[in-house]
Design a protein around this motif. Structure first.
Motif, PDB file in Angstrom:
ATOM      1  N   GLY A   1       0.834  -1.190   0.000  1.00 36.13           N
ATOM      2  CA  GLY A   1       0.000   0.000   0.000  1.00 36.13           C
ATOM      3  C   GLY A   1       0.866   1.236   0.000  1.00 36.13           C
ATOM      4  O   GLY A   1       1.709   1.389   0.880  1.00 36.13           O
TER       5      GLY A   1
ATOM      6  N   SER B   1     -11.077  -6.420   1.733  1.00 31.49           N
ATOM      7  CA  SER B   1     -11.252  -5.038   2.174  1.00 31.49           C
ATOM      8  C   SER B   1     -11.389  -5.028   3.694  1.00 31.49           C
ATOM      9  O   SER B   1     -12.260  -5.718   4.230  1.00 31.49           O
ATOM     10  CB  SER B   1     -12.501  -4.409   1.550  1.00 31.49           C
TER      11      SER B   1
ATOM     12  N   GLY C   1      -6.591  -4.924   0.387  1.00 33.05           N
ATOM     13  CA  GLY C   1      -6.831  -3.636  -0.270  1.00 33.05           C
ATOM     14  C   GLY C   1      -7.377  -2.590   0.673  1.00 33.05           C
ATOM     15  O   GLY C   1      -7.004  -2.541   1.849  1.00 33.05           O
ATOM     16  N   GLY C   2      -8.286  -1.771   0.168  1.00 32.21           N
ATOM     17  CA  GLY C   2      -8.838  -0.684   0.953  1.00 32.21           C
ATOM     18  C   GLY C   2     -10.313  -0.874   1.248  1.00 32.21           C
ATOM     19  O   GLY C   2     -10.992  -1.706   0.641  1.00 32.21           O
TER      20      GLY C   2
ATOM     21  N   HIS D   1      -7.094   2.522  -4.531  1.00 29.49           N
ATOM     22  CA  HIS D   1      -7.427   1.159  -4.083  1.00 29.49           C
ATOM     23  C   HIS D   1      -8.600   0.603  -4.893  1.00 29.49           C
ATOM     24  O   HIS D   1      -8.580  -0.561  -5.311  1.00 29.49           O
ATOM     25  CB  HIS D   1      -7.783   1.155  -2.601  1.00 29.49           C
TER      26      HIS D   1
END
Length: 210
Positions: free
Chosen positions: A72, A152, A104-105, A134
């Motif tokens: 990230g 996520s 991820g986000g 993202h």
């Protein structure tokens, strides 16, 4: 299992290393600077590599049963995330590795109001472009022909113990009775290694929170 982890020197990456090694997996950690790894283990194999180079990705993923990315970028380096996603997809495909799991986000998760978390009025403005990166990277992974899984996290990632107790969802933001969405980094790592060992969300996204 024999796995490769990218982003192993970050907080999430370190938690994933610890979780995977505790479960007796054999881990190749691809880093730019081995001295930042701050961990030694008989089943941990640090190597210097570049996530932005598909050749490097393919080299360090060849022969692995699965590949995990906890990469990230910092705010301001959002474009690098898309470059990394494309490189990871190409490199993993060329390596012949069976699975790709990505942390991820949370920004693209859908809230109870029916809009993405990143589009809500209270979402921090300074994090919007990172959240968008993202979301765009998620599109790259989900559009690939790999056996991908995208995790996520909850809206808030925090330090704290590993409980092993959390709720699991798909595309909607998970909140508690007070409207809070949170999870510890240790439990996020536990959730991803659970999915590694017992695949359920192959070619799909999932999320975890308390």
């Amino acid at each position: 299992m024999n796995i490769t982890i990218f982003g192993a020197t970050g907080k999430i990456g370190q938690a994933l290393l610890k979780e995977a090694l505790n479960r007796e997996h054999d881990v190749t950690a691809v880093v730019r600077d081995v001295s930042r790894l701050q961990m030694e283990h008989e089943r941990l194999h640090p190597v210097i590599g570049d996530l932005l180079d598909p050749d490097s990705v393919a080299e360090h993923c060849k022969g692995r049963e699965a590949v995990i990315s906890a990469y990230g970028p910092q705010a301001g380096d959002e474009e690098e995330m898309l470059e990394a996603a494309r490189s990871l997809v190409e490199g993993v495909r060329r390596s012949g590795a069976k699975r790709l799991l990505v942390v991820g986000g949370a920004g693209s998760l859908i809230t109870d109001d029916g809009v993405r978390l990143m589009d809500t009025p209270t979402f921090p403005e300074e994090l919007y472009f990172l959240a968008k990166a993202h979301a765009d990277a998620y599109g790259i992974y989900s559009g690939s022909d790999l056996d991908w899984t995208y995790l996520s996290p909850a809206a808030v990632l925090e330090e704290g113990p590993r409980s092993g107790n959390f709720r699991i969802g798909i595309d909607r933001l998970i909140t508690d009775e007070a409207g809070s969405s949170r999870i510890t980094i240790a439990d996020l790592a536990a959730a991803l290694v659970d999915e590694l060992e017992d695949p359920y969300f192959v070619r799909s996204r999932f999320t975890v929170a308390y």
